[in-house]
Scaffold this motif. Structure first.
Motif, PDB file in Angstrom:
ATOM      1  N   UNK A  75       0.792  -1.229   0.000  1.00 23.67           N
ATOM      2  CA  UNK A  75       0.000   0.000   0.000  1.00 23.67           C
ATOM      3  C   UNK A  75       0.828   1.284   0.000  1.00 23.67           C
ATOM      4  N   UNK A  76       2.168   1.170   0.138  1.00 25.72           N
ATOM      5  CA  UNK A  76       2.994   2.361   0.274  1.00 25.72           C
ATOM      6  C   UNK A  76       4.194   2.331  -0.677  1.00 25.72           C
ATOM      7  N   UNK A  77       4.266   3.338  -1.527  1.00 30.53           N
ATOM      8  CA  UNK A  77       5.369   3.493  -2.476  1.00 30.53           C
ATOM      9  C   UNK A  77       6.051   4.833  -2.197  1.00 30.53           C
ATOM     10  N   UNK A  78       7.373   4.802  -2.142  1.00 32.23           N
ATOM     11  CA  UNK A  78       8.141   6.027  -1.972  1.00 32.23           C
ATOM     12  C   UNK A  78       8.726   6.470  -3.310  1.00 32.23           C
ATOM     13  N   UNK A  79       8.517   7.725  -3.648  1.00 36.90           N
ATOM     14  CA  UNK A  79       9.242   8.362  -4.739  1.00 36.90           C
ATOM     15  C   UNK A  79      10.387   9.090  -4.063  1.00 36.90           C
ATOM     16  N   UNK A  80      11.605   8.718  -4.397  1.00 31.80           N
ATOM     17  CA  UNK A  80      12.787   9.182  -3.684  1.00 31.80           C
ATOM     18  C   UNK A  80      13.590  10.106  -4.599  1.00 31.80           C
ATOM     19  N   UNK A  81      13.759  11.343  -4.154  1.00 34.42           N
ATOM     20  CA  UNK A  81      14.506  12.347  -4.908  1.00 34.42           C
ATOM     21  C   UNK A  81      15.777  12.696  -4.150  1.00 34.42           C
ATOM     22  N   UNK A  82      16.895  12.696  -4.848  1.00 35.44           N
ATOM     23  CA  UNK A  82      18.163  13.096  -4.261  1.00 35.44           C
ATOM     24  C   UNK A  82      18.529  14.498  -4.698  1.00 35.44           C
ATOM     25  N   UNK A  83      18.990  15.297  -3.755  1.00 39.49           N
ATOM     26  CA  UNK A  83      19.365  16.675  -4.043  1.00 39.49           C
ATOM     27  C   UNK A  83      20.863  16.772  -4.279  1.00 39.49           C
ATOM     28  N   UNK A  84      21.293  17.778  -5.037  1.00 37.83           N
ATOM     29  CA  UNK A  84      22.733  18.017  -5.133  1.00 37.83           C
ATOM     30  C   UNK A  84      23.260  18.455  -3.770  1.00 37.83           C
ATOM     31  N   UNK A  85      24.510  18.145  -3.485  1.00 33.10           N
ATOM     32  CA  UNK A  85      25.068  18.459  -2.185  1.00 33.10           C
ATOM     33  C   UNK A  85      25.819  19.768  -2.090  1.00 33.10           C
ATOM     34  N   UNK A  86      26.089  20.394  -3.222  1.00 27.69           N
ATOM     35  CA  UNK A  86      26.876  21.622  -3.180  1.00 27.69           C
ATOM     36  C   UNK A  86      26.007  22.826  -2.867  1.00 27.69           C
ATOM     37  N   UNK A  87      26.593  23.755  -2.146  1.00 28.94           N
ATOM     38  CA  UNK A  87      25.913  24.991  -1.739  1.00 28.94           C
ATOM     39  C   UNK A  87      25.358  25.739  -2.954  1.00 28.94           C
ATOM     40  N   UNK A  88      26.090  25.739  -4.059  1.00 28.60           N
ATOM     41  CA  UNK A  88      25.661  26.518  -5.227  1.00 28.60           C
ATOM     42  C   UNK A  88      24.391  25.966  -5.886  1.00 28.60           C
ATOM     43  N   UNK A  89      23.994  24.750  -5.532  1.00 30.44           N
ATOM     44  CA  UNK A  89      22.783  24.164  -6.104  1.00 30.44           C
ATOM     45  C   UNK A  89      21.602  24.201  -5.133  1.00 30.44           C
ATOM     46  N   UNK A  90      21.706  24.955  -4.048  1.00 28.72           N
ATOM     47  CA  UNK A  90      20.640  24.925  -3.047  1.00 28.72           C
ATOM     48  C   UNK A  90      19.313  25.450  -3.579  1.00 28.72           C
ATOM     49  N   UNK A  91      19.317  26.192  -4.669  1.00 35.13           N
ATOM     50  CA  UNK A  91      18.055  26.650  -5.265  1.00 35.13           C
ATOM     51  C   UNK A  91      17.209  25.472  -5.752  1.00 35.13           C
ATOM     52  N   UNK A  92      17.855  24.368  -6.063  1.00 32.37           N
ATOM     53  CA  UNK A  92      17.130  23.157  -6.479  1.00 32.37           C
ATOM     54  C   UNK A  92      16.243  22.644  -5.344  1.00 32.37           C
ATOM     55  N   UNK A  93      16.632  22.934  -4.109  1.00 30.52           N
ATOM     56  CA  UNK A  93      15.902  22.442  -2.957  1.00 30.52           C
ATOM     57  C   UNK A  93      14.455  22.906  -2.941  1.00 30.52           C
ATOM     58  N   UNK A  94      14.226  24.149  -3.293  1.00 33.11           N
ATOM     59  CA  UNK A  94      12.857  24.666  -3.215  1.00 33.11           C
ATOM     60  C   UNK A  94      11.917  23.827  -4.060  1.00 33.11           C
ATOM     61  N   UNK A  95      12.294  23.575  -5.307  1.00 35.55           N
ATOM     62  CA  UNK A  95      11.453  22.765  -6.183  1.00 35.55           C
ATOM     63  C   UNK A  95      11.363  21.321  -5.727  1.00 35.55           C
ATOM     64  N   UNK A  96      12.491  20.748  -5.348  1.00 32.13           N
ATOM     65  CA  UNK A  96      12.488  19.346  -4.936  1.00 32.13           C
ATOM     66  C   UNK A  96      11.749  19.135  -3.614  1.00 32.13           C
ATOM     67  N   UNK A  97      11.788  20.109  -2.729  1.00 35.33           N
ATOM     68  CA  UNK A  97      11.114  19.930  -1.444  1.00 35.33           C
ATOM     69  C   UNK A  97       9.606  20.134  -1.531  1.00 35.33           C
ATOM     70  N   UNK A  98       9.137  20.786  -2.590  1.00 33.12           N
ATOM     71  CA  UNK A  98       7.694  21.010  -2.753  1.00 33.12           C
ATOM     72  C   UNK A  98       6.979  19.656  -2.857  1.00 33.12           C
ATOM     73  N   UNK A  99       6.077  19.406  -1.939  1.00 36.79           N
ATOM     74  CA  UNK A  99       5.306  18.164  -1.942  1.00 36.79           C
ATOM     75  C   UNK A  99       5.972  17.010  -1.219  1.00 36.79           C
ATOM     76  N   UNK A 100       7.211  17.198  -0.772  1.00 35.09           N
ATOM     77  CA  UNK A 100       7.906  16.130  -0.042  1.00 35.09           C
ATOM     78  C   UNK A 100       7.402  16.086   1.396  1.00 35.09           C
ATOM     79  N   UNK A 101       7.204  14.877   1.910  1.00 33.35           N
ATOM     80  CA  UNK A 101       6.775  14.728   3.295  1.00 33.35           C
ATOM     81  C   UNK A 101       7.942  14.673   4.263  1.00 33.35           C
ATOM     82  N   UNK A 102       9.104  14.277   3.779  1.00 28.59           N
ATOM     83  CA  UNK A 102      10.232  14.161   4.686  1.00 28.59           C
ATOM     84  C   UNK A 102      11.529  13.956   3.949  1.00 28.59           C
ATOM     85  N   UNK A 103      12.594  13.820   4.740  1.00 34.20           N
ATOM     86  CA  UNK A 103      13.928  13.665   4.166  1.00 34.20           C
ATOM     87  C   UNK A 103      14.760  12.706   5.007  1.00 34.20           C
TER      88      UNK A 103
END
Length: 186
Positions: A75-103
């Motif tokens: 009954x439970x499927x995880x869609x797992x997204x990995x973020x870039x680790x460098x500070x210069x890519x932190x803008x990606x976080x906003x889009x990737x975190x939208x709709x995420x329940x946790x990390x």
């Protein structure tokens, strides 16, 4: 992608952490589908930006995101997204975190100081999280209570050892996150 009609919950979660901590490896080890990876060669352009001191053998880096899928039960499927680790890519976080329940926050016990900016972002985006202390060759198993204290992790937040190269270990860390999400969401 075809889902079994019995699946009732699809949950988006992130795998986050500092540069070179094992996010891409984690998603690759647990995904039941061919993972989407946006790995590119590290070039001279990253000099002065990416600290390779803790990972001198690293030759590639995530430039956008990683994606995988993991069925935890019928009954439970995880869609797992990995973020870039460098500070210069932190803008990606906003889009990737939208709709995420946790990390799942991966940390390297030898480079804990590099985890603070990641933990700040997780908290800024209001994500419930668990911490996975990744095992690296030659790294001692630090007691989890010491890691918790060093990172100032709240007592209610799970902290577990994991080896992201190992499918079972990575999956278990995600199960711990899923259980924590269920206990906090109600």
């Amino acid at each position: 992608m075809h889902l079994d009609p019995g699946v009732s919950h699809i949950v988006k979660v992130l795998v986050v952490g500092h540069f070179g901590v094992g996010k891409t490896t984690c998603i690759g080890s647990i995904s039941e589908i061919e993972p989407l990876q946006t790995e590119e060669e590290i070039t001279e352009a990253s000099e002065g930006f990416d600290d390779l001191a803790g990972t001198p053998e690293k030759t590639t880096t995530t430039v956008a995101m990683d994606f995988g899928r993991r069925t935890l039960n019928e009954r439970l499927v995880l869609y797992v997204f990995g973020t870039p680790g460098q500070e210069r890519f932190k803008e990606m976080w906003e889009g990737l975190s939208r709709g995420a329940l946790g990390a799942l926050v991966l940390v390297d016990p030898e480079r804990l100081d590099q985890s603070f900016p990641v933990l700040d972002l997780v908290e800024r985006f209001g994500l419930t999280y668990a911490v996975g202390v990744n095992r690296f060759d030659g790294t001692p198993d630090y007691p989890l209570d010491e890691v918790r204290e060093a990172l100032n992790i709240p007592a209610r937040t799970p902290v577990v050892h994991c080896d992201v190269r190992d499918r079972r270990s990575s999956a278990q860390a995600l199960v711990v996150l899923a259980q924590h999400l269920m206990s906090t969401l109600g």
